[in-house]
Design an enzyme around this catalytic site. Structure first.
Site, PDB file in Angstrom:
ATOM      1  N   SER A 114       0.864  -1.178   0.000  1.00 58.84           N
ATOM      2  CA  SER A 114       0.000   0.000   0.000  1.00 58.84           C
ATOM      3  C   SER A 114       0.898   1.225   0.000  1.00 58.84           C
ATOM      4  O   SER A 114       1.854   1.290   0.781  1.00 58.84           O
ATOM      5  CB  SER A 114      -0.856  -0.042   1.256  1.00 58.84           C
ATOM      6  OG  SER A 114      -1.570   1.150   1.392  1.00 58.84           O
ATOM      7  N   HIS A 128      -1.818   7.125  -5.229  1.00 60.57           N
ATOM      8  CA  HIS A 128      -2.035   6.031  -4.284  1.00 60.57           C
ATOM      9  C   HIS A 128      -2.094   4.724  -5.064  1.00 60.57           C
ATOM     10  O   HIS A 128      -2.611   4.687  -6.177  1.00 60.57           O
ATOM     11  CB  HIS A 128      -3.360   6.254  -3.541  1.00 60.57           C
ATOM     12  CG  HIS A 128      -4.017   4.988  -3.083  1.00 60.57           C
ATOM     13  ND1 HIS A 128      -5.033   4.375  -3.800  1.00 60.57           N
ATOM     14  CD2 HIS A 128      -3.786   4.193  -2.012  1.00 60.57           C
ATOM     15  CE1 HIS A 128      -5.401   3.277  -3.162  1.00 60.57           C
ATOM     16  NE2 HIS A 128      -4.668   3.139  -2.085  1.00 60.57           N
ATOM     17  N   ASN A 130      -2.395   0.167  -4.223  1.00 63.46           N
ATOM     18  CA  ASN A 130      -2.570  -0.850  -3.197  1.00 63.46           C
ATOM     19  C   ASN A 130      -2.875  -2.169  -3.894  1.00 63.46           C
ATOM     20  O   ASN A 130      -3.761  -2.234  -4.737  1.00 63.46           O
ATOM     21  CB  ASN A 130      -3.741  -0.422  -2.291  1.00 63.46           C
ATOM     22  CG  ASN A 130      -4.257  -1.533  -1.407  1.00 63.46           C
ATOM     23  OD1 ASN A 130      -5.449  -1.818  -1.393  1.00 63.46           O
ATOM     24  ND2 ASN A 130      -3.373  -2.171  -0.678  1.00 63.46           N
ATOM     25  N   TYR A 131      -2.093  -3.228  -3.603  1.00 60.58           N
ATOM     26  CA  TYR A 131      -2.398  -4.551  -4.131  1.00 60.58           C
ATOM     27  C   TYR A 131      -2.324  -5.541  -2.988  1.00 60.58           C
ATOM     28  O   TYR A 131      -1.420  -5.460  -2.149  1.00 60.58           O
ATOM     29  CB  TYR A 131      -1.439  -4.914  -5.288  1.00 60.58           C
ATOM     30  CG  TYR A 131      -1.702  -3.996  -6.458  1.00 60.58           C
ATOM     31  CD1 TYR A 131      -2.809  -4.202  -7.290  1.00 60.58           C
ATOM     32  CD2 TYR A 131      -0.901  -2.874  -6.685  1.00 60.58           C
ATOM     33  CE1 TYR A 131      -3.101  -3.327  -8.326  1.00 60.58           C
ATOM     34  CE2 TYR A 131      -1.195  -1.989  -7.725  1.00 60.58           C
ATOM     35  CZ  TYR A 131      -2.292  -2.229  -8.528  1.00 60.58           C
ATOM     36  OH  TYR A 131      -2.609  -1.350  -9.539  1.00 60.58           O
ATOM     37  N   ARG A 132      -3.298  -6.464  -2.935  1.00 62.16           N
ATOM     38  CA  ARG A 132      -3.384  -7.346  -1.766  1.00 62.16           C
ATOM     39  C   ARG A 132      -3.954  -8.708  -2.144  1.00 62.16           C
ATOM     40  O   ARG A 132      -4.713  -8.851  -3.112  1.00 62.16           O
ATOM     41  CB  ARG A 132      -4.247  -6.698  -0.684  1.00 62.16           C
ATOM     42  CG  ARG A 132      -5.615  -6.314  -1.163  1.00 62.16           C
ATOM     43  CD  ARG A 132      -6.374  -5.405  -0.193  1.00 62.16           C
ATOM     44  NE  ARG A 132      -7.718  -5.119  -0.744  1.00 62.16           N
ATOM     45  CZ  ARG A 132      -7.970  -4.144  -1.599  1.00 62.16           C
ATOM     46  NH1 ARG A 132      -7.032  -3.321  -2.004  1.00 62.16           N
ATOM     47  NH2 ARG A 132      -9.193  -3.965  -2.084  1.00 62.16           N
ATOM     48  N   GLY A 305      -5.520  -3.501  18.209  1.00 62.13           N
ATOM     49  CA  GLY A 305      -4.157  -3.958  17.966  1.00 62.13           C
ATOM     50  C   GLY A 305      -3.625  -3.616  16.591  1.00 62.13           C
ATOM     51  O   GLY A 305      -2.505  -3.985  16.250  1.00 62.13           O
ATOM     52  N   ARG A 307      -1.941  -1.458  13.546  1.00 62.51           N
ATOM     53  CA  ARG A 307      -0.804  -0.546  13.631  1.00 62.51           C
ATOM     54  C   ARG A 307      -1.235   0.810  13.063  1.00 62.51           C
ATOM     55  O   ARG A 307      -1.146   1.071  11.854  1.00 62.51           O
ATOM     56  CB  ARG A 307       0.374  -1.114  12.846  1.00 62.51           C
ATOM     57  CG  ARG A 307       1.664  -0.366  13.134  1.00 62.51           C
ATOM     58  CD  ARG A 307       2.886  -1.122  12.640  1.00 62.51           C
ATOM     59  NE  ARG A 307       4.089  -0.476  13.129  1.00 62.51           N
ATOM     60  CZ  ARG A 307       4.718   0.513  12.497  1.00 62.51           C
ATOM     61  NH1 ARG A 307       4.261   0.980  11.358  1.00 62.51           N
ATOM     62  NH2 ARG A 307       5.805   1.056  13.022  1.00 62.51           N
TER      63      ARG A 307
END
Lengths: 349, 349
Positions: A114, A128, A130-132, A305, A307
């Site tokens: 990202s 921007h 983003n690859y997931r 939790g 980040r």
């Protein structure tokens, strides 16, 4: 890499290499700027990541900041795993029809890259991408555990995209950005770019302003072998894991050529304080989109939790808000030209 | 004003006078600054309002901005009416137990004053206050319509509060702010301040940062004759419309004395660029709270036809985000002193 290597390993290797390539390209472009700060972190609940962040040290006592090409940037890789409880699965099924109806908690795996780049010059656009890749599996059997393998695959999908957010419209930049991405898409199926371009215009939209965040690009989610709500069953698009991964790699590899030439030709454009002011107002809109609407940001903020520093890395160094600003409303100005294209998305290629 | 004047008229008159008093107090404090801009507006669906906004004209070509005491401020009054459809009533009932279960659309009336003051000096705190009155009625009968009267009252309540958001902690400021508000509350029932102080600490909290927005004040909602989830039935608190309105007026009247002395003693404190940087980072947190969590803002952004400029008037002129900033984390610094009190709310009086 051999095809019998598990997809999660292949994705993990790819996004780490892409992160290095992208950060390297920006560092090469501006060799006198401070390097990106590499920040590796461990997720206590499982997994790890590496954030590469660009920022200029704060200038004490009003000294002008060093004139770096970038103002603030983050390129983040995370590879995490854990357990999805039933309510999270239920919520996820709303967006991902490939997930079956499961009553119990199941293991998940997620790997992604990202990035957000905010250049300093008001004539250079923010970008921007983003690859997931996501997997849900059965609990591993004792044998699988002993062999260090995950359980049987229940569902998997790829998602991602990239979009450009200029403060001043340069049509040739918009055409170059879309053309480069379209070429990367077209090699993997003629229906990809038109479908994902439209999805991008719909997703990066700020309803309370009645305008898009920028001039778009592509956006996609839930891409897998199953039927997909945005594609006809006979659409020209990749379906197998290998074919979809090949498409995602083409899109990821297209990031640097889609953006760097634009940054190179705009980063030294002379600019005025009034143009800087408009850029900061546009960054305010960027903040509004990310905090109020972006699904990834909202999901991250709600996740105990999570980040937070990595999630909010996308925010600009500085943003500005004015009440009833006249900028962007006066006809025939360059600011109004941008506003107009944000209100009426265009076909660029 | 005679007691037989309807509450909606009495509230409307009070908040307009309070708006004038507050704006007048700031203008008197800084007579060389540009005056607040008065901006009256009409709501097409019913009602009207007046925004009073302070901003400093943008300085062209990097000239330093005029050294006004305020940097950005808005004092907004709105008096609106319309129709609540069943889904909106249902959503509202979750927070307002005094609303009966109604299946049909009903008329509503809402009058309120809302203000946010962002001073320029990093040692002077930001402040927010908001007081509002809400009514739901039956559709007026033909006779009521002819007489220009609303329908029979179904439910009504007052809400409001005020809170202080410093970048640097001055304990005597926090004590003065809370003391002034507590005195205004105590005259109307000993249980008001402790209940509303706690509610304020809970409401103005940023979960993803694990810290409060500021050092608190009071917050309340759904205050009416009915039983209240935060009060025992025998609590010392006002219940009748007249008694609650008297309390709200005391709280509203306490705004200027609770805040102006603090602003006067901090607005000329010498400050450094590093202190300005910390102030801008704190303003980033203010933006995060308002866009992600504030119920009024979220409700406003989701309301078609809402006046976005008035809703987002609360945002600062400039905000800043840094990745993993060291400011506020280094022990024994004044920045860490603030962070600590935001993580552990204190009893100030």
């Amino acid at each position: 890499m051999a095809d019998d290597v598990p997809m999660r390993k292949r994705v993990e290797e790819y996004i780490h290499k892409l992160q290095d390539d992208i950060v390297g390209a920006f560092e090469k472009l501006d060799p006198n700027a401070p390097p990106f700060k590499r920040d590796s972190w461990i997720r206590p609940q499982g997994g790890a990541g590496r954030s590469c962040v660009f920022a200029v040290p704060f200038s004490p006592e009003g000294a002008p900041p060093p004139q770096t090409i970038l103002e603030k940037a983050g390129v983040n890789v995370s590879v995490v795993h854990g357990t999805l409880p039933p309510p999270a699965i239920k919520q996820m099924r709303a967006d991902h029809s490939s997930i079956p109806d499961i009553a119990n908690s199941v293991p998940f795996f997620a790997a992604g890259i990202s990035l957000v780049i905010h250049p300093r010059n008001p004539h250079a656009p923010t970008v921007h991408a983003n690859y997931r890749y996501f997997e849900i599996t059965q609990e591993p059997t004792e044998e699988e555990k002993a062999a260090g393998k995950p359980g049987e695959l229940i569902a998997w999908w790829f998602g991602g995209g990239g979009d450009l957010t200029p403060s001043y419209l340069y049509e040739e930049d918009a055409v170059h950005f879309h053309r480069t991405i379209k070429d990367a898409c077209d090699a993997h199926g003629a229906d990809l770019y038109p479908t994902f371009k439209k999805w991008c215009d719909e997703y990066f939209f700020i309803p309370h302003r009645g305008e898009a965040r920028g001039i778009g690009g592509i956006f996609f989610d839930d891409l897998c072998e199953e039927s997909h709500k945005r594609f006809a069953d006979d659409a020209k698009r990749p379906k197998s894991p290998d074919d979809i991964f090949a498409f995602v790699k083409s899109a990821g590899d297209a990031f640097v050529p889609s953006y760097l030439p634009i940054l190179e030709r705009r980063c030294r454009t002379p600019s005025t304080e009034a143009e800087r002011r408009w850029q900061l107002l546009r960054r305010g809109r960027y903040v509004e989109f990310n905090l109020v609407y972006d699904r990834g940001t909202k999901f991250g903020l709600m996740t105990p939790g999570a980040r937070i520093e990595s999630i909010l890395m996308s925010l600009p160094e500085t943003a500005r808000w004015e009440y009833m600003s006249e900028l962007g409303t006066e006809a025939e100005t360059r600011e109004a030209q941008l506003t107009e294209v944000l209100k009426t998305p265009r076909a660029w290629v």
